[in-house]
Write a protein that holds these residues in place. Structure first.
Motif, mmCIF file in Angstrom:
data_model
loop_
_atom_site.group_PDB
_atom_site.id
_atom_site.type_symbol
_atom_site.label_atom_id
_atom_site.label_comp_id
_atom_site.label_asym_id
_atom_site.label_seq_id
_atom_site.Cartn_x
_atom_site.Cartn_y
_atom_site.Cartn_z
ATOM 1 N N SER A 87 5.936 -6.220 -13.329
ATOM 2 C CA SER A 87 6.864 -7.196 -12.282
ATOM 3 C C SER A 87 6.077 -8.635 -12.850
ATOM 4 C CB SER A 87 6.869 -6.724 -11.395
ATOM 5 O OG SER A 87 7.688 -7.416 -10.431
ATOM 6 N N ASP A 88 7.224 -9.616 -12.781
ATOM 7 C CA ASP A 88 6.925 -10.434 -12.625
ATOM 8 C C ASP A 88 7.247 -11.268 -11.700
ATOM 9 O OD1 ASP A 88 9.379 -10.292 -11.869
ATOM 10 O OD2 ASP A 88 10.336 -10.915 -13.663
ATOM 11 N N ASP A 89 7.152 -10.302 -10.481
ATOM 12 C CA ASP A 89 7.130 -10.572 -9.314
ATOM 13 C C ASP A 89 5.229 -10.098 -8.672
ATOM 14 O OD1 ASP A 89 7.251 -10.711 -5.928
ATOM 15 O OD2 ASP A 89 9.665 -10.082 -5.884
ATOM 16 N N ALA A 90 4.761 -10.952 -7.997
ATOM 17 C CA ALA A 90 3.454 -10.594 -8.485
ATOM 18 C C ALA A 90 3.426 -10.183 -5.966
ATOM 19 C CB ALA A 90 2.850 -12.810 -8.165
ATOM 20 N N GLN A 91 4.025 -10.074 -5.617
ATOM 21 C CA GLN A 91 4.396 -9.886 -4.157
ATOM 22 C C GLN A 91 4.172 -8.664 -3.899
ATOM 23 O OE1 GLN A 91 2.647 -11.413 -1.758
ATOM 24 N NE2 GLN A 91 3.489 -10.011 0.091
ATOM 25 N N ARG A 92 5.628 -8.449 -4.664
ATOM 26 C CA ARG A 92 5.595 -6.464 -4.968
ATOM 27 C C ARG A 92 4.346 -5.888 -5.113
ATOM 28 N NH1 ARG A 92 12.447 -5.449 -7.370
ATOM 29 N NH2 ARG A 92 13.001 -6.918 -5.202
ATOM 30 N N ILE A 93 3.376 -6.567 -6.259
ATOM 31 C CA ILE A 93 2.489 -5.595 -6.256
ATOM 32 C C ILE A 93 1.717 -5.652 -6.190
ATOM 33 C CG2 ILE A 93 0.646 -6.725 -8.642
ATOM 34 C CD1 ILE A 93 2.775 -4.927 -9.909
ATOM 35 N N GLU A 152 2.105 -5.872 -2.315
ATOM 36 C CA GLU A 152 1.891 -4.927 -1.275
ATOM 37 C C GLU A 152 2.090 -2.905 -1.832
ATOM 38 O OE1 GLU A 152 5.855 -5.930 -0.686
ATOM 39 O OE2 GLU A 152 5.972 -7.851 0.599
ATOM 40 N N PHE A 153 1.797 -2.643 -3.092
ATOM 41 C CA PHE A 153 2.626 -1.593 -3.819
ATOM 42 C C PHE A 153 0.879 -1.357 -3.814
ATOM 43 C CE2 PHE A 153 2.894 1.506 -8.195
ATOM 44 C CZ PHE A 153 3.493 2.751 -6.418
ATOM 45 N N SER A 154 0.487 -2.332 -4.599
ATOM 46 C CA SER A 154 -1.881 -2.284 -4.423
ATOM 47 C C SER A 154 -2.314 -2.151 -2.896
ATOM 48 C CB SER A 154 -2.196 -3.100 -5.065
ATOM 49 O OG SER A 154 -3.889 -3.180 -4.618
ATOM 50 N N GLU A 155 -1.953 -2.939 -2.171
ATOM 51 C CA GLU A 155 -2.134 -2.183 -0.096
ATOM 52 C C GLU A 155 -1.598 -0.859 -0.280
ATOM 53 O OE1 GLU A 155 -0.432 -5.440 1.519
ATOM 54 O OE2 GLU A 155 -2.217 -7.161 0.487
ATOM 55 N N ARG A 156 -0.154 -0.371 0.003
ATOM 56 C CA ARG A 156 0.062 0.744 -0.093
ATOM 57 C C ARG A 156 -0.615 2.156 -0.709
ATOM 58 N NH1 ARG A 156 4.087 4.596 -0.569
ATOM 59 N NH2 ARG A 156 4.945 3.939 -2.169
ATOM 60 N N LEU A 157 -1.087 1.257 -1.761
ATOM 61 C CA LEU A 157 -1.835 2.906 -2.210
ATOM 62 C C LEU A 157 -3.191 3.011 -1.813
ATOM 63 C CD1 LEU A 157 -0.681 2.582 -6.008
ATOM 64 C CD2 LEU A 157 0.221 4.124 -4.565
ATOM 65 N N SER A 158 -3.856 1.913 -1.110
ATOM 66 C CA SER A 158 -4.702 1.876 -0.985
ATOM 67 C C SER A 158 -5.264 2.188 0.768
ATOM 68 C CB SER A 158 -5.807 0.156 -1.126
ATOM 69 O OG SER A 158 -6.134 0.256 -2.207
ATOM 70 N N SER A 159 -3.952 2.184 1.340
ATOM 71 C CA SER A 159 -4.014 2.932 2.599
ATOM 72 C C SER A 159 -4.164 4.670 2.320
ATOM 73 C CB SER A 159 -2.568 2.428 3.356
ATOM 74 O OG SER A 159 -1.263 2.722 2.596
ATOM 75 N N LEU A 160 -3.597 5.062 0.994
ATOM 76 C CA LEU A 160 -3.580 6.650 0.997
ATOM 77 C C LEU A 160 -4.763 6.497 -0.073
ATOM 78 C CD1 LEU A 160 -0.158 5.914 -0.139
ATOM 79 C CD2 LEU A 160 -0.620 7.023 1.802
ATOM 80 N N ASN A 161 -5.528 5.929 0.218
ATOM 81 C CA ASN A 161 -6.854 6.331 -1.030
ATOM 82 C C ASN A 161 -6.779 6.036 -2.468
ATOM 83 O OD1 ASN A 161 -8.655 5.985 1.259
ATOM 84 N ND2 ASN A 161 -7.907 7.833 2.527
ATOM 85 N N ILE A 162 -5.878 5.972 -3.050
ATOM 86 C CA ILE A 162 -5.019 6.288 -4.358
ATOM 87 C C ILE A 162 -5.644 4.892 -4.927
ATOM 88 C CG2 ILE A 162 -3.816 6.336 -6.029
ATOM 89 C CD1 ILE A 162 -1.685 7.041 -4.508
#
Length: 305
Positions: A282-288, A290-300
């Motif tokens: 994406s061109d949106d760093a914040q969305r990237i 936030e998605f990274s943090e969500r995946l990490s919380s799921l141990n991905i």
């Protein structure tokens, strides 16, 4: 002597790079490391999912990559030394992450044993070693990336072109949790190429054309058009997967594509395999972020490039 080299992620150009297209390849933040220390004996130590110590004669019989490197670099480079080959960062437990550990290790070992070689000679020698190890001729993009250690535009017809990380293009690499054999997919690809004839070349021409547009976008630093064209490349790649029945768009990739879309991100698999890694972008760093943090919380397993 010590040397290291990174793994790789394709941003665009996988498959088409085998037929004359251009690929953008980024380094992964994981490195293979090689260390060579003078000793009375000739020893090879490997660290991957476990530690193995072998006499050189045993290593040449049991470790195909060591044998391939010795074939072209020269077995004398391993004699009267303890050579340690470390790819532990490329494993999660006993599962291989699929980020080009063998090409990275090939390059780190050549750089360690033959530090006097030029970049071009390191890539040429590394490609020969790696192709012998894999019993095939790949594009060589993974070896070139490992040697340069920075993003490259790669085409088999010319020298790799280093580029800077693209400002404004934010990329999240995501492990699907499943390993895949790229070599198996390439064997199937060659079979379909033989059987389908014109259909194969039509699909490759389409992918190569989009890759060329992506390449121009990279050269012009036109991030919005680049994102649009990577999405087009992904659509053409998925159509190729379905038409060829190679089916490298696995359920895990399709699931992650859906999740990425929900987060307002685009997604595509990275590389030729049907598992391993994909990228959200994406061109949106914040969305990237936030998605990274969500995946990490799921141990991905994921990391921002």
């Amino acid at each position: 002597m010590r040397a290291s080299a990174p793994g790789k992620l394709f941003i665009f150009g996988e498959y088409s790079v085998l037929e004359g297209g251009t690929a953008l390849i980024y380094p992964a933040p994981l490195e293979a490391k090689t260390e060579s220390v003078v000793s009375e004996d000739s020893i090879v130590v490997t660290h991957s999912e476990q530690k193995v110590t072998l006499k050189l004669s045993e290593a040449l019989r049991q470790l195909p990559l060591v044998s391939a490197i010795a074939e072209f670099v020269g077995v004398n480079c391993f004699k009267n030394k303890t050579t340690t080959l470390d790819t532990r960062p490329f494993f999660k437990g006993k599962q291989k992450l699929g980020l080009g550990s063998s090409s990275a290790l090939t390059v780190s070992t050549i750089k360690c044993l033959r530090p006097e070689l030029s970049m071009k000679d390191t890539i040429e020698l590394g490609t020969r070693c790696h192709n012998l190890f894999q019993k095939k001729k790949g594009s060589g993009g993974d070896v070139a990336l490992a040697a340069h250690g920075q993003p490259i535009l790669f085409n088999q017809a010319g020298d790799p072109r280093p580029v800077d990380h693209l400002q404004g293009l934010h990329i999240l690499a995501i492990w699907t949790g499943k390993s895949a054999s790229t070599s198996n997919f390439l064997v199937k690809l060659e079979q379909w190429k033989t059987e389908s004839g014109a259909r194969f070349y039509s699909k490759m021409e389409e992918l190569a054309k989009i890759s060329l547009s992506c390449t121009h976008n990279v050269e012009e630093q036109n991030i919005s058009n680049l994102i649009e064209n990577i999405i087009k490349f992904d659509s053409a790649l998925e159509a190729f997967s379905n038409t060829s029945q190679l089916n490298f768009y696995s359920d895990n990739h399709l699931r992650m594509k859906t999740e990425s879309k929900k987060a307002g991100l685009a997604y595509k698999p990275s590389g030729a395999g049907g598992g391993d890694f994909g990228i959200s972008f994406s061109d949106d760093a914040q969305r990237i972020k936030e998605f990274s943090e969500r995946l990490s919380s799921l141990n991905i397993v994921n990391f921002i490039l």
